[in-house]
Design a protein around this motif. Structure first.
Motif, PDB file in Angstrom:
ATOM      1  N   ARG A 109      -0.253   8.965  -7.754  1.00 48.10           N
ATOM      2  CA  ARG A 109      -1.290   8.066  -7.358  1.00 48.10           C
ATOM      3  C   ARG A 109      -1.674   8.675  -5.923  1.00 48.10           C
ATOM      4  O   ARG A 109      -2.811   8.631  -5.679  1.00 48.10           O
ATOM      5  N   LEU A 114       2.461   1.707  -3.397  1.00 52.53           N
ATOM      6  CA  LEU A 114       1.788   2.318  -4.366  1.00 52.53           C
ATOM      7  C   LEU A 114       1.367   3.854  -4.069  1.00 52.53           C
ATOM      8  O   LEU A 114       1.168   4.719  -5.385  1.00 52.53           O
ATOM      9  N   LEU A 115       1.392   4.253  -2.820  1.00 52.98           N
ATOM     10  CA  LEU A 115       0.975   5.719  -2.414  1.00 52.98           C
ATOM     11  C   LEU A 115       2.380   6.494  -2.631  1.00 52.98           C
ATOM     12  O   LEU A 115       2.338   7.853  -2.434  1.00 52.98           O
ATOM     13  N   HIS A 153      -2.712   4.573 -13.449  1.00 51.40           N
ATOM     14  CA  HIS A 153      -2.723   4.536 -12.210  1.00 51.40           C
ATOM     15  C   HIS A 153      -3.800   4.181 -11.243  1.00 51.40           C
ATOM     16  O   HIS A 153      -3.826   3.450 -10.314  1.00 51.40           O
ATOM     17  N   VAL A 183     -12.629   5.570  -3.262  1.00 50.96           N
ATOM     18  CA  VAL A 183     -11.478   5.131  -2.317  1.00 50.96           C
ATOM     19  C   VAL A 183     -12.361   3.864  -1.569  1.00 50.96           C
ATOM     20  O   VAL A 183     -13.431   3.961  -1.056  1.00 50.96           O
ATOM     21  N   VAL A 187      -5.563   9.550  -4.963  1.00 53.47           N
ATOM     22  CA  VAL A 187      -6.306   8.957  -3.599  1.00 53.47           C
ATOM     23  C   VAL A 187      -6.691  10.063  -2.879  1.00 53.47           C
ATOM     24  O   VAL A 187      -7.885  10.351  -2.474  1.00 53.47           O
ATOM     25  N   LEU A 194      -7.565  -0.820  -3.094  1.00 49.64           N
ATOM     26  CA  LEU A 194      -7.276   0.709  -2.709  1.00 49.64           C
ATOM     27  C   LEU A 194      -8.533   1.699  -3.113  1.00 49.64           C
ATOM     28  O   LEU A 194      -9.063   2.415  -2.536  1.00 49.64           O
ATOM     29  N   VAL A 195      -8.817   1.443  -4.329  1.00 46.32           N
ATOM     30  CA  VAL A 195     -10.157   2.131  -5.095  1.00 46.32           C
ATOM     31  C   VAL A 195     -10.881   1.118  -5.834  1.00 46.32           C
ATOM     32  O   VAL A 195     -10.333  -0.025  -6.170  1.00 46.32           O
ATOM     33  N   ALA A 235       0.626  -1.281  -0.089  1.00 46.08           N
ATOM     34  CA  ALA A 235       0.095   0.030   0.147  1.00 46.08           C
ATOM     35  C   ALA A 235       1.044   1.170  -0.248  1.00 46.08           C
ATOM     36  O   ALA A 235       0.669   2.053  -0.714  1.00 46.08           O
ATOM     37  N   LYS A 289      -3.827   0.284 -11.171  1.00 44.56           N
ATOM     38  CA  LYS A 289      -2.662  -0.102 -10.094  1.00 44.56           C
ATOM     39  C   LYS A 289      -3.389  -0.405  -8.564  1.00 44.56           C
ATOM     40  O   LYS A 289      -3.464  -1.127  -7.873  1.00 44.56           O
ATOM     41  N   LEU A 290      -4.218   0.938  -8.352  1.00 43.82           N
ATOM     42  CA  LEU A 290      -4.704   1.196  -6.998  1.00 43.82           C
ATOM     43  C   LEU A 290      -6.163   0.353  -7.066  1.00 43.82           C
ATOM     44  O   LEU A 290      -6.212  -0.242  -5.998  1.00 43.82           O
ATOM     45  N   LYS A 291      -6.661  -0.202  -8.069  1.00 44.58           N
ATOM     46  CA  LYS A 291      -7.811  -0.928  -8.046  1.00 44.58           C
ATOM     47  C   LYS A 291      -7.268  -2.688  -7.711  1.00 44.58           C
ATOM     48  O   LYS A 291      -7.899  -3.171  -6.838  1.00 44.58           O
TER      49      LYS A 291
END
Length: 118
Positions: A31, A25-26, A62, A85, A35, A71-72, A22, A65-67
């Motif tokens: 990204r 990614l952040l 982006h 989110v 978020v 996270l999203v 996590a 990747k978050l999905k």
């Protein structure tokens, strides 16, 4: 799990791995900005691209990747995907980090030097 000197249990290896993913990614400013924007409310990819100042394909990548990291999430609204989110704890961490770092920067920000003769 072992107990540290202050009475806290050490997290499991799985928890540390998930947290590192996590945070990894952040670690991307784009990204993190996505978020942050989604923490303020749902948005489609076009709105996010405009808000974060990124190209539509880059913002879309982006978001993918978050999905994948959970996270999203997205839901369909007519012909468009609306992103939000999916993890309120991530929202808390992002808000805390950005507001604290922003406050620290404001506290130590020096006035811009004035140019002579202007």
């Amino acid at each position: 799990m072992g107990t540290a000197g202050r009475g806290f249990d050490d997290p499991s290896a799985d928890v540390l791995t998930d947290a590192a993913v996590a945070f990894g990614l952040l670690a991307s400013p784009a990204r993190l900005h996505i978020v942050w924007a989604l923490a303020q409310g749902e948005c489609d990819v076009t709105g996010l691209a405009e808000r974060v100042g990124g190209a539509l394909p880059a913002v879309s990548q982006h978001l993918t990747k978050l999905k994948l990291a959970g996270l999203v999430r997205a839901r369909r609204e007519g012909r468009r995907q609306v992103y939000f989110v999916d993890d309120p704890d991530v929202v808390d961490v992002v808000r805390l980090a950005i507001t604290r770092i922003g406050a620290r920067a404001a506290r130590f920000e020096l006035p811009a030097p004035r140019l002579r003769g202007l």
